[in-house]
Design a protein around this motif. Structure first.
Motif, mmCIF file in Angstrom:
data_model
loop_
_atom_site.group_PDB
_atom_site.id
_atom_site.type_symbol
_atom_site.label_atom_id
_atom_site.label_comp_id
_atom_site.label_asym_id
_atom_site.label_seq_id
_atom_site.Cartn_x
_atom_site.Cartn_y
_atom_site.Cartn_z
ATOM 1 N N LEU A 123 7.307 -9.884 0.046
ATOM 2 C CA LEU A 123 6.857 -10.192 1.398
ATOM 3 C C LEU A 123 5.377 -10.210 1.586
ATOM 4 N N LEU A 124 4.225 -8.922 0.588
ATOM 5 C CA LEU A 124 3.161 -8.771 1.511
ATOM 6 C C LEU A 124 2.556 -10.067 1.255
ATOM 7 N N GLY A 125 3.064 -10.615 -0.166
ATOM 8 C CA GLY A 125 2.231 -11.894 -0.403
ATOM 9 C C GLY A 125 2.464 -13.389 0.901
ATOM 10 N N HIS A 126 3.753 -13.150 1.659
ATOM 11 C CA HIS A 126 4.161 -14.122 3.085
ATOM 12 C C HIS A 126 2.795 -13.263 3.910
ATOM 13 N N CYS A 127 2.994 -12.232 3.853
ATOM 14 C CA CYS A 127 1.945 -12.314 5.071
ATOM 15 C C CYS A 127 0.196 -12.755 4.770
ATOM 16 N N ALA A 128 0.137 -12.145 3.090
ATOM 17 C CA ALA A 128 -1.087 -12.387 3.554
ATOM 18 C C ALA A 128 -1.527 -13.751 3.438
ATOM 19 N N ALA A 129 -0.910 -14.900 3.178
ATOM 20 C CA ALA A 129 -0.657 -16.134 3.434
ATOM 21 C C ALA A 129 -1.182 -16.438 5.062
ATOM 22 N N PHE A 130 -0.959 -15.999 6.250
ATOM 23 C CA PHE A 130 -1.648 -15.721 7.686
ATOM 24 C C PHE A 130 -2.236 -14.498 7.519
ATOM 25 N N ASP A 131 -2.538 -13.631 6.703
ATOM 26 C CA ASP A 131 -3.489 -12.832 7.222
ATOM 27 C C ASP A 131 -5.465 -12.317 6.279
ATOM 28 N N ASN A 132 -4.678 -13.022 5.047
ATOM 29 C CA ASN A 132 -5.210 -12.983 3.857
ATOM 30 C C ASN A 132 -5.403 -11.037 4.089
ATOM 31 N N ARG A 133 -4.578 -10.669 3.844
ATOM 32 C CA ARG A 133 -4.971 -9.367 3.257
ATOM 33 C C ARG A 133 -4.887 -8.666 1.860
ATOM 34 N N THR A 134 -5.836 -7.941 1.204
ATOM 35 C CA THR A 134 -5.594 -8.041 -0.214
ATOM 36 C C THR A 134 -4.029 -6.872 -0.298
ATOM 37 N N VAL A 135 -3.478 -7.630 -1.576
ATOM 38 C CA VAL A 135 -2.067 -6.955 -1.745
ATOM 39 C C VAL A 135 -2.286 -6.126 -3.416
ATOM 40 N N GLY A 136 -2.006 -4.530 -3.029
ATOM 41 C CA GLY A 136 -1.398 -3.450 -3.921
ATOM 42 C C GLY A 136 -0.392 -3.154 -5.034
ATOM 43 N N LYS A 137 -0.645 -2.436 -5.569
ATOM 44 C CA LYS A 137 0.681 -1.299 -5.912
ATOM 45 C C LYS A 137 1.283 -0.765 -5.025
ATOM 46 N N VAL A 138 0.127 -0.120 -4.691
ATOM 47 C CA VAL A 138 -0.245 1.369 -3.206
ATOM 48 C C VAL A 138 0.671 0.343 -2.057
ATOM 49 N N ASP A 139 0.171 -0.840 -1.744
ATOM 50 C CA ASP A 139 0.474 -1.140 -0.602
ATOM 51 C C ASP A 139 2.536 -2.042 -0.694
ATOM 52 N N ALA A 140 2.273 -2.261 -1.881
ATOM 53 C CA ALA A 140 3.990 -2.723 -2.306
ATOM 54 C C ALA A 140 5.215 -1.117 -1.950
ATOM 55 N N ARG A 141 4.617 -0.566 -2.810
ATOM 56 C CA ARG A 141 5.336 1.095 -2.738
ATOM 57 C C ARG A 141 5.291 1.414 -1.473
ATOM 58 N N ALA A 142 3.988 1.320 -0.114
ATOM 59 C CA ALA A 142 4.264 1.612 1.005
ATOM 60 C C ALA A 142 5.499 0.841 1.597
ATOM 61 N N TRP A 143 4.578 -0.187 1.804
ATOM 62 C CA TRP A 143 6.418 -1.023 2.057
ATOM 63 C C TRP A 143 7.467 -1.003 1.945
ATOM 64 N N SER A 144 7.889 -0.802 0.673
ATOM 65 C CA SER A 144 9.217 -0.449 0.047
ATOM 66 C C SER A 144 9.722 0.958 0.927
ATOM 67 N N ALA A 145 9.197 1.903 0.550
ATOM 68 C CA ALA A 145 9.434 3.209 1.543
ATOM 69 C C ALA A 145 9.765 3.006 2.614
ATOM 70 N N ALA A 146 8.900 1.697 4.024
ATOM 71 C CA ALA A 146 8.994 2.238 4.973
ATOM 72 C C ALA A 146 10.308 1.314 5.527
ATOM 73 N N LEU A 147 10.587 0.096 4.432
ATOM 74 C CA LEU A 147 11.747 -1.005 5.014
ATOM 75 C C LEU A 147 12.672 -0.405 3.423
ATOM 76 N N ASN A 148 12.864 0.958 3.102
ATOM 77 C CA ASN A 148 14.430 1.223 2.232
ATOM 78 C C ASN A 148 15.283 0.599 2.294
ATOM 79 N N ASP A 149 15.841 -0.044 3.728
ATOM 80 C CA ASP A 149 16.740 0.096 4.065
ATOM 81 C C ASP A 149 16.610 -1.437 5.010
#
Length: 250
Positions: free
Chosen positions: A9-35
């Motif tokens: 999902l962060l990869g789709h976001c990076a296509a728009f805002d050119n953010r860098t995506v790492g493992k920490v980002d993925a774990r944080a977003w997974s915790a925020a969107l766990n449901d």
């Protein structure tokens, strides 16, 4: 949403805002969107966020997990706008809850096409209800053949009561407007409003016929006669004048 799904999902976001995506980002977003599952609606929420211009043109769009959650819920809610549950005869409460939840999930996810038309009430009022209305004076089922008569009835229902409910025959004051006194000024070009309506307007409002020329003349003569009688009575009460000789008095 798992960390690997959040990374996609962060990869789709990076296509728009050119953010860098790492493992920490993925774990944080997974915790925020766990449901929140990683599905087409979550991806569509990202596209909708970046497809909507910001209120401030100089502001840089930067999506957060709560934007994904809100956008996905909004997409699913649109599909349920015209949803109407289709029950089965003699279903138990447990069956109702299970079927209701299943229909909502199927339509909200897009697996079942959303209803295209807004449900409308069918049928008419019962005979008992109609008889009750008619007993209370309701005449909603009456028909009027003459179109002009129907229009006159509508106008009559909105007309004001009392003298202001008709146009004044004397000064032609419109319905709802006070009668006008003669004379006009720069401040009141239509004439000064009268505190009391004209007699002709009062008679017309009460349903009395307009006075004829002979009746108006007789009324005027009666007023003059009363005025003359009053003046004569006042004259009789004035004492005689006393002439005083100033030289004799001195």
């Amino acid at each position: 949403m798992t960390p690997s799904e959040a990374a996609q999902l962060l990869g789709h976001c990076a296509a728009f805002d050119n953010r860098t995506v790492g493992k920490v980002d993925a774990r944080a977003w997974s915790a925020a969107l766990n449901d929140v599952p990683f599905d087409d609606d979550a991806v569509a929420a990202v596209a909708s966020f970046y497809g909507t211009p910001p209120k401030d043109p100089s502001q840089r769009l930067w999506i957060q997990p709560h934007n994904v959650r809100t956008g996905r819920s909004r997409i699913r809610a649109v599909r349920l706008e015209n949803f109407q549950y289709e029950p089965l005869p003699d279903e138990t409460p447990a069956e109702f809850l299970a079927r209701y939840k299943g229909q909502v999930q199927a339509i909200a996810s897009g697996r079942v096409a959303a209803p295209s038309g807004q449900p409308a009430l069918e049928g008419g009022p019962s005979r008992e209800f109609m008889r009750e209305l008619e007993a209370r004076g309701w005449e909603g089922n009456r028909t009027v053949d003459d179109e002009h008569t129907a229009e006159a009835e509508v106008i009559d229902t909105i007309r004001r009561s009392g003298p202001l409910g008709i146009e004044c025959p004397a000064c032609q004051a419109a319905i709802g407007r006070p009668c006008k006194a003669p004379g006009a000024s720069e401040k009141q070009p239509m004439g000064k409003p009268r505190l009391k309506p004209h007699t002709a307007r009062l008679r017309a409002a009460s349903g009395e016929s307009e006075l004829t020329a002979a009746q108006l003349a007789a009324q005027e003569q009666a007023i003059k006669a009363r005025s003359a009688a009053y003046l004569a009575r006042e004259t009789d009460d004035i004492p005689d004048a006393v002439i005083v000789d100033r030289e004799a008095a001195s």
